[in-house]
Design an enzyme around this catalytic site. Structure first.
Site, PDB file in Angstrom:
ATOM      1  CE1 TYR A 144      19.903   1.792  12.572  1.00 30.53           C
ATOM      2  CE2 TYR A 144      17.672   1.937  13.423  1.00 30.53           C
ATOM      3  CZ  TYR A 144      18.586   2.178  12.421  1.00 30.53           C
ATOM      4  OH  TYR A 144      18.176   2.795  11.271  1.00 30.53           O
ATOM      5  CE  LYS A 195      33.944   1.455   4.398  1.00 28.26           C
ATOM      6  NZ  LYS A 195      34.168   1.808   2.975  1.00 28.26           N
ATOM      7  CG  ASP A 228      32.287   1.951  -0.115  1.00 25.53           C
ATOM      8  OD1 ASP A 228      32.207   0.694  -0.073  1.00 25.53           O
ATOM      9  OD2 ASP A 228      33.380   2.553  -0.121  1.00 25.53           O
ATOM     10  CG  ASP A 252      17.664   2.959   8.162  1.00 23.47           C
ATOM     11  OD1 ASP A 252      16.458   2.830   7.881  1.00 23.47           O
ATOM     12  OD2 ASP A 252      18.176   4.048   8.487  1.00 23.47           O
ATOM     13  CG  ASP A 256      14.771   4.596   3.192  1.00 25.41           C
ATOM     14  OD1 ASP A 256      14.032   3.658   3.555  1.00 25.41           O
ATOM     15  OD2 ASP A 256      14.662   5.760   3.608  1.00 25.41           O
TER      16      ASP A 256
HETATM   17  C1  IPM Z   1      12.939   2.037   9.113  1.00 22.94           C
HETATM   18  C2  IPM Z   1      12.968   3.410   9.744  1.00 22.94           C
HETATM   19  C3  IPM Z   1      13.382   3.276  11.204  1.00 22.94           C
HETATM   20  C4  IPM Z   1      14.784   2.686  11.222  1.00 22.94           C
HETATM   21  C5  IPM Z   1      13.352   4.584  12.026  1.00 22.94           C
HETATM   22  C6  IPM Z   1      12.036   5.305  11.873  1.00 22.94           C
HETATM   23  C7  IPM Z   1      13.670   4.347  13.466  1.00 22.94           C
HETATM   24  O1  IPM Z   1      13.813   4.244   9.031  1.00 22.94           O
HETATM   25  O2  IPM Z   1      12.137   1.195   9.558  1.00 22.94           O
HETATM   26  O3  IPM Z   1      13.714   1.789   8.195  1.00 22.94           O
HETATM   27  O4  IPM Z   1      15.777   3.418  11.147  1.00 22.94           O
HETATM   28  O5  IPM Z   1      14.898   1.472  11.310  1.00 22.94           O
HETATM   29 MG    MG Z   2      14.629   3.385   7.274  1.00 22.83          MG
END
Ligand code: IPM
Ligand code: MG
Length: 368
Positions: A144, A195, A228, A252, A256
């Protein structure tokens, strides 16, 4: 009386609606647990762009600097989607605020109450007890932020883009400590995800994590998994994990995935802890719901405020040391939801209530 000084950044979409309910609840919790609130609101995200020309206005940064924590709503929406990616509210607000306050430790609980297991896309029989895991994600390093990060044009006219994935021993050790601290309050198991079969940064990550745990937390059961495989295992049997621990980009993605298997993003909170201590000698932190601004339902008063309320509970715990109040809020949300008061996202055929009524149900449980 103790005063909790924090910045409130409601942001866009449903952010202001769920924030209002949360602040009401917090002030009543304060009366009960003996603290007062001293908060200042600032613009962030799309509304920051509209009012100040910046997703993270200087005035907002300044008020965060004068606070002990940040209670964050959510940012973004269709209105700003045509801006170049770098200027879009999410990226232009979240990444600089993480950097500005060295918010290196992202803690996302993946909690699904057994009563809500219908909300998960996983078959209910796979998660009879619901889900209870937590993801610890490194948040200010890796690909990042690594340099160089640029797009150049080659002599041939072809374009070339570079991102750099980079970690130092110190960055890995400080987040390893957060994984340890978290595991000690739970099942004492950490799965470190990397990884290391391909990436240099992952080879270092695994080496440093192994040595650090051996030295500082031999009582914790540490395992390693390639990312993975971790993505597959999370969908197959999430409760095999206790603490899932990983670097920025893997975190990240996995967080999710964890969010979706936990049913509704409307229930998931997060904490991002900083390297600096606040005036109470506790970690400065930013607390935000894991879901987004839900533009499709914004302004209708039907958004689920639980994720925002639970984020406020994390703020009480980590940045203000108000553990009892935090525990009480978490228990009250659980009771309110499992006893049948639900917003549309988690109703599944039950009658659903709006944002304010959901907040009131939580309050009633708190006072019961
Ligand atoms: C999160 C979001 C952010 C990230 C984006 C919006 C920059 O997806 O907080 O997980 O990738 O960290
Ligand atoms: Mg995110």
């Amino acid at each position: 009386m103790k005063t909790l000084k924090f910045a409130v950044l409601p942001g866009d979409g449903i952010g202001p609606e769920v924030m209002e309910v949360t602040l009401n609840l917090l002030s009543i919790v304060g009366e009960r647990y003996g603290f007062a609130l001293d908060y200042t609101e600032g613009d962030v995200g799309g509304i920051g762009i509209d009012n100040h020309g910046q997703a993270l206005p200087d005035s907002t940064l300044e008020l965060c600097r004068n606070a002990d924590a940040i209670l964050f709503g959510s940012v973004g929406g269709p209105k700003w989607e045509s801006l170049p990616p770098k200027e879009q509210p999410e990226r232009a607000a979240l990444l600089p605020i993480r950097k500005a306050f060295s918010l290196y430790a992202n803690i996302r609980p993946g909690l699904l109450y057994a009563e809500l297991n219908d909300a998960s896309p996983l078959k209910a029989e796979r998660i009879p007890e619901g889900i209870d895991i937590v993801c610890i994600r490194e948040l200010t390093g890796g690909i990042y932020f690594g340099q160089p990060k640029e797009t150049t044009t080659l002599p041939s006219g072809e374009k070339r883009a570079i991102d750099t994935m980079v970690y130092t021993t110190g960055e890995i050790e400080r987040i390893a400590q957060v994984a340890i601290d978290t595991a000690l309050t739970r099942g004492k198991r950490v799965c470190s995800v990397d990884k290391a079969n391909v990436l240099e940064t992952s080879v270092l990550w695994r080496e440093v994590v192994t040595a650090y745990f051996k030295k500082h937390a031999p009582e914790i059961e540490l395992s390693h998994m390639y990312v993975d495989n971790a993505a597959m295992q999370l969908a197959r049997d999430p409760n095999q994990f206790d603490v899932l621990f990983t670097e920025n980009m893997f975190g990240d993605i996995l967080s999710d995935e964890m969010g979706v298997i936990c049913g509704s993003l409307g229930m998931l909170a997060s904490a991002s802890l900083g390297a600096e201590k606040n005036t109470l000698d506790l970690p400065f932190g930013l607390y935000e719901p894991s879901g987004g601004t839900a533009p499709d339902i914004a302004g209708q008063g039907i958004a689920n405020p639980c994720a925002q309320i639970l984020s406020a509970a994390l703020m009480l715990r980590y940045s203000f040391g108000e553990n009892e109040a935090a525990d009480a809020i978490e228990a009250a949300v659980r009771k309110a939801v499992t006893s049948g008061t639900r917003t549309g996202d988690i109703a599944f055929g039950l009658p659903s209530v709006g944002t304010k009524a959901m907040g009131e149900a939580v309050l009633q449980q708190l006072q019961a």
